[in-house]
Design an enzyme around this catalytic site. Sequence first.
Site, PDB file in Angstrom:
ATOM      1  N   GLU A   1      -4.240 -15.456  95.137  1.00 41.02           N
ATOM      2  CA  GLU A   1      -3.587 -14.151  95.003  1.00 41.02           C
ATOM      3  C   GLU A   1      -2.411 -14.206  94.036  1.00 41.02           C
ATOM      4  OE1 GLU A   1      -4.565 -15.404  97.895  1.00 41.02           O
ATOM      5  OE2 GLU A   1      -6.165 -13.984  98.388  1.00 41.02           O
TER       6      GLU A   1
ATOM      7  N   HIS B   1      -6.323  -9.407 109.336  1.00 39.67           N
ATOM      8  CA  HIS B   1      -7.052  -8.368 108.596  1.00 39.67           C
ATOM      9  C   HIS B   1      -6.598  -6.978 109.026  1.00 39.67           C
ATOM     10  CE1 HIS B   1      -9.617 -11.913 108.351  1.00 39.67           C
ATOM     11  NE2 HIS B   1     -10.178 -11.392 107.284  1.00 39.67           N
TER      12      HIS B   1
END
Lengths: 337, 410
Positions: free
Chosen positions: A60, A129
Amino acid sequence: MARMTMIEAVRSAMDVSMGRDENVVVFGEDVGYFGGVFRCTQGLQAKYGKTRCFDAPISESGIVGTAIGMAAYGLKPCVEIQFADYMYPAYDQITQEAARIRYRSNGDFTCPIVLRMPTGGGIFGGQTHSQSPEALFTHVCGLKVIVPSNPYDAKGLLISAIEDPDPVMFLEPKRLYNGPFDGHHERPVTPWSKHELGDVPEGHYTIPIGKAEIRRKGSAVTVVAYGTMVHVALAAAEETGIDAEVIDLRSLLPLDLDTIVQSVTKTGRCVVVHEATLTSGFGAELVSLVQEHCFYHLEAPVVRVTGWDTPYPHAQEWDYFPGPARVGRALTEVMEA
Amino acid sequence: MSDLDRLSLHVPEPAVRPGGQPDFSNVKIPKAGSVPRPEVDVAPEDIRDLAFSIIRVLNRDGEAVGPWAGLLSDAELLAGLRHMMMLRAFDARMLMAQRQGKTSFYMQHLGEEAVSCAFRRALRKGDMNFPTYRQAGLLIADDYPMVEMMNQIFSNESDPCHGRQLPVMYTSKEHGFFTISGNLATQYVQAVGWAMASAIKNDTRIAAGWIGDGSTAESDFHSALVFASTYRAPVILNIVNNQWAISTFQGIARGGSGTFAARGLGFGIPALRVDGNDYLAVYAVARWAAERARRNLGPTLIEYVTYRVGAHSTSDDPSAYRPKTESEAWPLGDPVLRLKKHLIVRGAWSEERHAQAEAEIMDEVIQAQKKAEIHGTLHAGGKPSVRDIFEGVYAEMPPHIRRQRQKAGY
């Protein structure tokens, strides 16, 4: 006009933008050939070629760092972070680089990037999540932070974000991808095709960043919400029968303070709702602003309904998720105060 | 029960600490001219040994020898010498200015001048560097106005960064110098992104990323190598190994990899080590890497073996962690003196001309400083406006910042 889910609206926004401006590039984990784990980028690689829509390594910080470099070159990267929860390795690049490049170079270099990331819970995503990290971004000068609540807004706001000259965090409530969700998890989900805001123009249009929308007119209490919580707040208003005005912020930074102040000045009561944890959440900022600007009009303390100050649990998700019952109790409490 | 001994943690230590005798016997230095020069399209696996050697051109007699020599004319070398001398004089004056309270902070390049000065000459107009805080030579060798650099250091009314950046954190798009971040390694992967963009647009420009030996421990270093390798980005990935990351010796970040250059090998990136105090070697290797990038052959990783003679910054005291005479014992010598000697050997320079040039350059720097100080220093004279605090956070000022600016009275 066409009927679109939020996924299709997001995809359409990127499609329209890539078609209009060849400097728009889309990349991220699994976004190329596969079209993203939520299929938001499906078909873009086939249409625009693999140098404009491509898969990235699982890094990321690398994804955001390269996007910053591309933006410095003159491209307009629209990047997907697979889940907002995965953003943390890139936090340094987002907050100390992207956000400040314009400022520190006095405009010599700029950083027009968009970081899309699915956010929020309600999908049994567990701790990694389900997060809502918006407050981590709204605290950072130089960023813009957007959370749409429906397909129409998602497309118009995403096109605005891509065309914006500054870095924009675009948080997509994943629970809304396929339909509006009012928090009644036991009921079947109504699809966007049956909702007026699922009617989305196929071409180019924009929605200004920094403008809230009043989703429900009311005179007794103001509910300030964004993302999935807009639908929960609307359900709570209907179910309690309280004459609540529901504001959908759409943009958290910059914030449409005028709309909030006008509404609370009128109603004299305010409930703030978000999914993220309570302590130091964005709600704290909203309550402060309401107190600062509406104090003499308030008839009750401002109340927050939020996720708890714990990590997002898996099995007890529906006890964590601020549903219409909790929002309804808060509305009643504020009305009785 | 196991009959094995208990475990113990290995914590590397430099060979010598303050009070001891400097020791660089661990730095294996090949003879100048002994390392071969491969073709730029060589397969990375065929030059793995270059990640463990040191490419050198100038020998102890001041001669340029071997396959990496012969690329620069007398005039180019004299220009290079002048850039390095200019940077050294600039450092001396700015160090003094910091001690005089004219700025809060300064970082000098002493001993490392060849790295950035020679590298810049291998780039073309339009290429982009993503530098750290010790590559001001990139600006000086590109004729960026020294007065502007000083304005930035003094945070005065003419500071191009409007007083928002720490001194030495320059920025110049026009001169291929990306705005410096004080956060380490972040710019390394940004350089790869810029290079990828150039390739996406089928441009001809290339990028260069810069990092110090210590910062190669940052995850962004590894991210940069992954992206550069994966997309074969036209980027030169520079590691300046100056032996010290503030007080931490280079063995802490290097671990068991042998050399910093060797880290490129796992990514399939051609990796070379070069004598960072040898202007000719630095230029030759930089040009090799630039040609690879321009010919779409992908990234190159270069480790510059050098030594940070001065303190890390004006806030640092190297005598607390290394022998005071260590810099004198550095086996690769002084980059300015080595190039000076080479030019004298070539018959293009002399001690007299050097002494004269030193005086002229120092005078030029002093004149620049006088011009800069007309616009103020950190605590005296012209300052950026308080209004500048609020400007430029966004392209268009949002209402909340406007309200705060008005509250501040501007």
